[in-house]
Design an enzyme around this catalytic site. Structure first.
Site, PDB file in Angstrom:
ATOM      1  N   SER A  65       0.794  -1.235   0.000  1.00  0.00           N
ATOM      2  CA  SER A  65       0.000   0.000   0.000  1.00  0.00           C
ATOM      3  C   SER A  65       0.826   1.284   0.000  1.00  0.00           C
ATOM      4  O   SER A  65       0.278   2.356  -0.260  1.00  0.00           O
ATOM      5  CB  SER A  65      -0.932   0.029   1.208  1.00  0.00           C
ATOM      6  OG  SER A  65      -2.132  -0.594   0.882  1.00  0.00           O
ATOM      7  N   LYS A  68       0.548   3.337  -2.996  1.00  0.00           N
ATOM      8  CA  LYS A  68      -0.640   4.162  -3.263  1.00  0.00           C
ATOM      9  C   LYS A  68      -0.326   5.664  -3.176  1.00  0.00           C
ATOM     10  O   LYS A  68      -0.916   6.479  -3.879  1.00  0.00           O
ATOM     11  CB  LYS A  68      -1.754   3.813  -2.265  1.00  0.00           C
ATOM     12  CG  LYS A  68      -2.293   2.393  -2.419  1.00  0.00           C
ATOM     13  CD  LYS A  68      -3.218   2.020  -1.269  1.00  0.00           C
ATOM     14  CE  LYS A  68      -3.748   0.601  -1.408  1.00  0.00           C
ATOM     15  NZ  LYS A  68      -4.523   0.189  -0.217  1.00  0.00           N
ATOM     16  N   TYR A 193      -1.881  -2.979 -11.107  1.00  0.00           N
ATOM     17  CA  TYR A 193      -1.994  -2.745  -9.654  1.00  0.00           C
ATOM     18  C   TYR A 193      -1.142  -3.735  -8.861  1.00  0.00           C
ATOM     19  O   TYR A 193      -0.456  -3.361  -7.903  1.00  0.00           O
ATOM     20  CB  TYR A 193      -3.471  -2.825  -9.231  1.00  0.00           C
ATOM     21  CG  TYR A 193      -3.667  -2.697  -7.738  1.00  0.00           C
ATOM     22  CD1 TYR A 193      -3.612  -1.448  -7.109  1.00  0.00           C
ATOM     23  CD2 TYR A 193      -3.895  -3.819  -6.934  1.00  0.00           C
ATOM     24  CE1 TYR A 193      -3.785  -1.331  -5.733  1.00  0.00           C
ATOM     25  CE2 TYR A 193      -4.058  -3.702  -5.560  1.00  0.00           C
ATOM     26  CZ  TYR A 193      -4.002  -2.456  -4.977  1.00  0.00           C
ATOM     27  OH  TYR A 193      -4.154  -2.339  -3.602  1.00  0.00           O
ATOM     28  N   TYR A 245      -4.203   3.073   7.612  1.00  0.00           N
ATOM     29  CA  TYR A 245      -5.489   2.357   7.555  1.00  0.00           C
ATOM     30  C   TYR A 245      -6.470   2.976   8.566  1.00  0.00           C
ATOM     31  O   TYR A 245      -6.419   4.170   8.814  1.00  0.00           O
ATOM     32  CB  TYR A 245      -5.296   0.856   7.832  1.00  0.00           C
ATOM     33  CG  TYR A 245      -4.267   0.204   6.945  1.00  0.00           C
ATOM     34  CD1 TYR A 245      -4.487   0.060   5.586  1.00  0.00           C
ATOM     35  CD2 TYR A 245      -3.070  -0.273   7.457  1.00  0.00           C
ATOM     36  CE1 TYR A 245      -3.552  -0.555   4.761  1.00  0.00           C
ATOM     37  CE2 TYR A 245      -2.129  -0.890   6.647  1.00  0.00           C
ATOM     38  CZ  TYR A 245      -2.373  -1.019   5.303  1.00  0.00           C
ATOM     39  OH  TYR A 245      -1.444  -1.613   4.496  1.00  0.00           O
ATOM     40  N   VAL A 263       1.009  -3.807   3.794  1.00  0.00           N
ATOM     41  CA  VAL A 263       0.873  -5.108   4.465  1.00  0.00           C
ATOM     42  C   VAL A 263       2.137  -5.976   4.395  1.00  0.00           C
ATOM     43  O   VAL A 263       2.192  -7.026   5.027  1.00  0.00           O
ATOM     44  CB  VAL A 263      -0.332  -5.929   3.955  1.00  0.00           C
ATOM     45  CG1 VAL A 263      -1.645  -5.319   4.386  1.00  0.00           C
ATOM     46  CG2 VAL A 263      -0.272  -6.135   2.457  1.00  0.00           C
TER      47      VAL A 263
HETATM   48  N1  GLU Z   1      -1.562  -5.321  -2.536  1.00  0.00           N
HETATM   49  C1  GLU Z   1      -2.307  -5.213  -1.320  1.00  0.00           C
HETATM   50  C2  GLU Z   1      -3.783  -5.366  -1.553  1.00  0.00           C
HETATM   51  O1  GLU Z   1      -4.301  -4.800  -2.461  1.00  0.00           O
HETATM   52  C3  GLU Z   1      -2.005  -3.910  -0.662  1.00  0.00           C
HETATM   53  C4  GLU Z   1      -2.695  -3.795   0.637  1.00  0.00           C
HETATM   54  C5  GLU Z   1      -1.942  -3.047   1.667  1.00  0.00           C
HETATM   55  O2  GLU Z   1      -0.731  -3.019   1.720  1.00  0.00           O
HETATM   56  O3  GLU Z   1      -2.642  -2.472   2.489  1.00  0.00           O
HETATM   57  O4  GLU Z   1      -4.454  -6.053  -0.864  1.00  0.00           O
END
Ligand code: GLU
Length: 309
Positions: A65, A68, A193, A245, A263
């Site tokens: 994430s 992002k 993604y 989060y 994560v």
């Molecule tokens: N690739 C992970 C997903 O889409 C990223 C989630 C994360 O790191 O929060 O579930």
């Protein structure tokens, strides 16, 4: 800044390392399940050099994430703020990062923010490029500039592992396609993604990326603008409001550093006026944040008064 406190920092790490035992390595992406639960590594960059590092700070891990934040910056640079935020909202949420509930309960199905998976998928969809390969190359070029590391690439095995198991993300994307938030081939979007999430860095790279954002988007090498200051400000705002989060509120209170976790157990931190922090600790708490990494940032923030509030 922090660099003069090597001994204190080393003690802090030794103090919080025990928390790795209380967490759990992410296993919903099969390739992440093999990470070493006991790892806790950190690097701090002060604009000139990595002035402190501890643990396996050269071990590579995937951004997940954390990516992002970087796709959001690139999408705004590609299309401008107005267009991007016509597709994704600006509001934090108390729901988990992969929740679908607000897409249905909130008209007009626009994801709440770019840091939850639905919002990140909508943003990834905006990255310019004729195909997934061109998009990922553009994103890699951007991340190589931010980190100053030309060797950064993505881990194909992790990308493939996520692609093959990403049914929840697929359903978010198909839902948004049905409601006109995104267009085109969802499998192509998922390909991009999952590769974006599988981009590999180490703590040193993350610390440098965090520094550039802290430094208003300017390169650490020659002070050249990599990210316009207004875009750096926007992404740091999301790091504060949504970066950890549904623990972002508590994190803002206890730590108060613009930060984003993934994560894989990575965390990037941007301390205004001069410091980037990269952390890797794959044992996660129940919200998906590195459990010992959070404790370390809390200890550092309280000891050196790093909170922006
Ligand atoms: N690739 C992970 C997903 O889409 C990223 C989630 C994360 O790191 O929060 O579930």
């Amino acid at each position: 800044m922090l660099c003069q406190y090597e001994t204190e920092l080393t003690h802090m790490i030794n103090d919080v390392k025990k928390f790795t035992k209380d967490g759990k390595v992410a296993d919903y992406i099969p390739a992440l399940a093999t990470a070493n639960q006991n790892t806790l590594a950190v690097a701090v960059f002060d604009g000139t050099d990595t002035c402190f590092s501890a643990g396996q700070s050269r071990e590579k891990f995937t951004l997940q994430s954390i990516s992002k934040v970087l796709t959001l910056a690139l999408a705004i640079m590609d299309h401008g703020e107005e267009y991007v935020f016509s597709k994704v909202g600006m509001e934090p949420t108390g729901d988990p990062f992969n929740s679908i509930i607000k897409l249905e309960s909130h008209a007009p199905s626009k994801p709440l923010n770019p840091m939850i998976n639905a919002g990140a998928l909508a943003v990834s969809h905006l990255i310019k490029g004729a195909n997934s390969e061109e998009k990922i190359e553009r994103l890699l070029h951007f991340i190589r500039m931010l980190s100053g590391n030309q060797t950064i690439s993505y881990n194909l095995a992790v990308a493939k592992s996520e692609f093959e198991t990403a049914d929840l993300n697929r359903s978010l994307a198909y839902f948004m396609k049905q409601h006109g938030i995104i267009e085109g081939d969802i499998e192509v979007l998922l390909d991009f993604y999952t590769k974006q999430c599988a981009i590999e860095t180490d703590c040193h790279d993350l610390a440098r990326i965090g520094y550039v954002l802290a430094n208003g988007g300017k390169s650490t090498l020659n002070n050249e603008e990599i990210v316009p200051m207004s875009v750096a400000r926007i992404v740091k705002t999301f790091m504060v409001t949504c970066g950890m989060y549904n623990a972002s509120g508590e994190f803002a209170m206890k730590v108060g550093i613009p930060a984003k976790s993934g994560v894989s157990g990575g965390i990037v931190g941007s301390v205004p006026n001069g410091m980037g922090i990269g952390i890797y600790g794959p044992a996660l708490d129940d919200k998906g944040n590195s459990i010992a990494g959070m404790k370390l940032l809390e200890a550092m923030s309280s000891k050196y008064q790093l909170s922006i509030f």
